[in-house]
Design an enzyme around this catalytic site. Structure first.
Site, PDB file in Angstrom:
ATOM      1  N   GLY A   1      22.595  -3.068   0.190  1.00 47.67           N
ATOM      2  CA  GLY A   1      23.330  -4.219   0.723  1.00 47.67           C
ATOM      3  C   GLY A   1      24.827  -4.049   0.525  1.00 47.67           C
ATOM      4  N   SER A   2      25.216  -3.550  -0.642  1.00 50.47           N
ATOM      5  CA  SER A   2      26.638  -3.302  -0.926  1.00 50.47           C
ATOM      6  C   SER A   2      27.189  -2.253   0.025  1.00 50.47           C
ATOM      7  CB  SER A   2      26.812  -2.814  -2.370  1.00 50.47           C
ATOM      8  OG  SER A   2      26.312  -3.772  -3.268  1.00 50.47           O
ATOM      9  N   ALA A   3      26.385  -1.225   0.301  1.00 45.61           N
ATOM     10  CA  ALA A   3      26.807  -0.168   1.226  1.00 45.61           C
ATOM     11  C   ALA A   3      27.125  -0.759   2.592  1.00 45.61           C
ATOM     12  CB  ALA A   3      25.696   0.883   1.345  1.00 45.61           C
TER      13      ALA A   3
ATOM     14  N   VAL B   1      15.659  -1.228   0.566  1.00 49.19           N
ATOM     15  CA  VAL B   1      16.163  -2.606   0.469  1.00 49.19           C
ATOM     16  C   VAL B   1      15.805  -3.184  -0.909  1.00 49.19           C
ATOM     17  CG1 VAL B   1      16.002  -4.914   1.483  1.00 49.19           C
ATOM     18  CG2 VAL B   1      15.909  -2.891   2.957  1.00 49.19           C
ATOM     19  N   ALA B   2      16.787  -3.856  -1.549  1.00 48.57           N
ATOM     20  CA  ALA B   2      16.583  -4.482  -2.870  1.00 48.57           C
ATOM     21  C   ALA B   2      15.986  -3.483  -3.855  1.00 48.57           C
ATOM     22  CB  ALA B   2      15.694  -5.729  -2.765  1.00 48.57           C
ATOM     23  N   GLY B   3      16.483  -2.243  -3.809  1.00 51.15           N
ATOM     24  CA  GLY B   3      15.873  -1.177  -4.600  1.00 51.15           C
ATOM     25  C   GLY B   3      16.711  -0.703  -5.770  1.00 51.15           C
ATOM     26  N   GLY B   4      17.934  -1.224  -5.933  1.00 49.42           N
ATOM     27  CA  GLY B   4      18.794  -0.729  -7.003  1.00 49.42           C
ATOM     28  C   GLY B   4      19.642   0.451  -6.574  1.00 49.42           C
TER      29      GLY B   4
ATOM     30  N   LYS C   1      23.708   4.815  -3.821  1.00 56.47           N
ATOM     31  CA  LYS C   1      24.176   5.299  -5.133  1.00 56.47           C
ATOM     32  C   LYS C   1      23.043   5.271  -6.130  1.00 56.47           C
ATOM     33  CE  LYS C   1      24.115   1.143  -7.337  1.00 56.47           C
ATOM     34  NZ  LYS C   1      23.179   0.785  -8.390  1.00 56.47           N
TER      35      LYS C   1
ATOM     36  N   ASP D   1      29.156  -3.815  -6.781  1.00 58.91           N
ATOM     37  CA  ASP D   1      28.917  -2.419  -6.396  1.00 58.91           C
ATOM     38  C   ASP D   1      29.632  -2.028  -5.106  1.00 58.91           C
ATOM     39  OD1 ASP D   1      27.195  -2.033  -8.512  1.00 58.91           O
ATOM     40  OD2 ASP D   1      25.374  -2.281  -7.326  1.00 58.91           O
TER      41      ASP D   1
HETATM   42  O1  C5P Z   1      28.288  -8.635  -8.001  1.00 61.48           O
HETATM   43  P1  C5P Z   1      26.989  -8.902  -7.357  1.00 61.48           P
HETATM   44  O2  C5P Z   1      27.037 -10.068  -6.397  1.00 61.48           O
HETATM   45  O3  C5P Z   1      26.362  -7.704  -6.723  1.00 61.48           O
HETATM   46  O4  C5P Z   1      26.019  -9.331  -8.513  1.00 61.48           O
HETATM   47  C1  C5P Z   1      24.764  -9.928  -8.262  1.00 61.48           C
HETATM   48  C2  C5P Z   1      24.289 -10.607  -9.529  1.00 61.48           C
HETATM   49  O5  C5P Z   1      23.970  -9.616 -10.515  1.00 61.48           O
HETATM   50  C3  C5P Z   1      25.302 -11.492 -10.207  1.00 61.48           C
HETATM   51  O6  C5P Z   1      25.268 -12.791  -9.684  1.00 61.48           O
HETATM   52  C4  C5P Z   1      24.855 -11.456 -11.655  1.00 61.48           C
HETATM   53  O7  C5P Z   1      23.742 -12.299 -11.841  1.00 61.48           O
HETATM   54  C5  C5P Z   1      24.357 -10.029 -11.806  1.00 61.48           C
HETATM   55  N1  C5P Z   1      25.383  -9.113 -12.344  1.00 61.48           N
HETATM   56  C6  C5P Z   1      25.721  -9.193 -13.677  1.00 61.48           C
HETATM   57  N2  C5P Z   1      26.663  -8.346 -14.201  1.00 61.48           N
HETATM   58  C7  C5P Z   1      27.249  -7.407 -13.419  1.00 61.48           C
HETATM   59  C8  C5P Z   1      26.916  -7.293 -12.053  1.00 61.48           C
HETATM   60  C9  C5P Z   1      25.959  -8.170 -11.544  1.00 61.48           C
HETATM   61  O8  C5P Z   1      25.188 -10.047 -14.416  1.00 61.48           O
HETATM   62  N3  C5P Z   1      28.145  -6.578 -13.958  1.00 61.48           N
END
Ligand code: C5P
Length: 298
Positions: free
Chosen positions: A103-105, A96-99, A10, A137
């Site tokens: 990982g969510s996928a 990987v770890a790219g935004g 995404k 995500d």
């Molecule tokens: O939800 P997820 O585990 O992917 O989020 C990873 C980290 O990103 C969270 O622990 C938090 O530090 C940060 N995050 C956030 N606000 C969001 C989504 C993620 O601060 N809406």
């Protein structure tokens, strides 16, 4: 017997970020677009839960229980009262770890693959709830298409979107999402951060399918934080814009950079210029929206 699920990356075409909530998460008003860069997760019965990964960046993917695919198998098995006796193989193409929610996928794909393999037929709304347990995500990776995400990004409303072409510049090394949010907190400390809201101009441009309208409407509230942690991304921006991209923005928390282009020809030109510029590790071209996690025919 095994089940393979294909799942897209995404890009957030809008990422509105508010001040941290008491639970540490940040309220979002984000518009997700699923793009045609895919991982595939194959679930096969096994004596115990194991994960393997192939692909250019496979060495950066954790194979233990911190992998969201493994966690997905565990939460689904616990809910269904079965053993997570499955081997998960990830064919990784999403940076990987790219935004780009790679990982969510894989979490969403593993959930759907195990649900199918185990014949559970879990209702879609429950699968989306399990996705939200795995990460902010993950529900969008299951849903795909284009959607407005609120809450911490997990509450989804589908939105209309025409098709758009993109080039993604993959940086050397990843960025940790929590670190980028912490940098956002540091940069905004002492200021009043407004409640994030979906941009009507962005939503209208997305629905129109017109890249010239979408370009000026793109925005990412985490971009300043990503650039602060990776100042060299400014050079990547300049290289892509110099080659004719309509707009550049950091993808999610970065450090992948997304360039909006008019068509496939524009994509090839911008990708070649980015590769030649030495300002990124590699590039990928893609278009979207595309469907979310999908079981492939056996
Ligand atoms: O939800 P997820 O585990 O992917 O989020 C990873 C980290 O990103 C969270 O622990 C938090 O530090 C940060 N995050 C956030 N606000 C969001 C989504 C993620 O601060 N809406």
């Amino acid at each position: 017997m095994s089940v393979t699920v294909r799942v897209p990356a995404k890009v957030n075409v809008q990422l509105g970020v508010g001040a941290a909530r008491p639970d540490g998460f940040h309220p979002l008003a984000t518009v997700f677009l699923a793009v045609s860069l895919f991982d595939e997760v194959t679930a096969t019965p096994a004596a115990e839960l194991t994960v393997t990964c192939e692909g250019p960046d496979a060495d950066q993917v954790p194979l233990d229980r911190t992998n969201l695919a493994a966690r997905a198998a565990e939460v689904l098995a616990a809910r269904a009262g079965v053993e997570p006796a499955v081997h998960l193989h990830i064919a990784k193409n999403i940076p990987v770890a790219g935004g780009m929610a790679g990982g969510s996928a894989d979490g969403a794909a593993a959930l759907l693959a195990c649900d199918t393999l185990w014949g559970l037929d879990t209702p879609r709304t429950e699968l989306l709830d399990l996705c939200a347990e795995l990460g902010s995500d993950v529900p969008f990776s299951l849903l795909g298409g284009a959607a407005l995400g609120t809450g911490r990004g997990e509450l989804l409303t589908p939105v209309d979107a025409g098709s758009f072409h993109w080039v993604f510049a993959v940086a050397d090394g990843g960025l940790s999402t929590p670190a980028v949010f912490r940098e956002f907190d540091r940069l905004t400390a002492g200021t009043t951060v407004p409640e994030p809201e979906a941009s009507p101009a962005l939503l209208a441009a997305l629905a129109s399918g017109d890249p010239d309208r979408l370009a000026p409407a793109l925005s990412n509230g985490l971009q300043a934080a990503s650039l602060s942690l990776r100042p060299a991304l400014a050079d990547t921006f300049a290289a892509g814009i110099g080659a004719g991209a309509l707009a550049a923005l950091v993808s999610g928390s970065g450090p992948t950079t997304a360039f909006l282009v008019r068509d496939e020809e524009g994509a090839a030109k911008v990708a070649a210029a980015l590769e030649a510029s030495g300002t990124c590790r590699t590039t990928r071209t893609a278009s979207g929206p595309v469907p979310g996690a999908t079981v492939l025919p056996a």
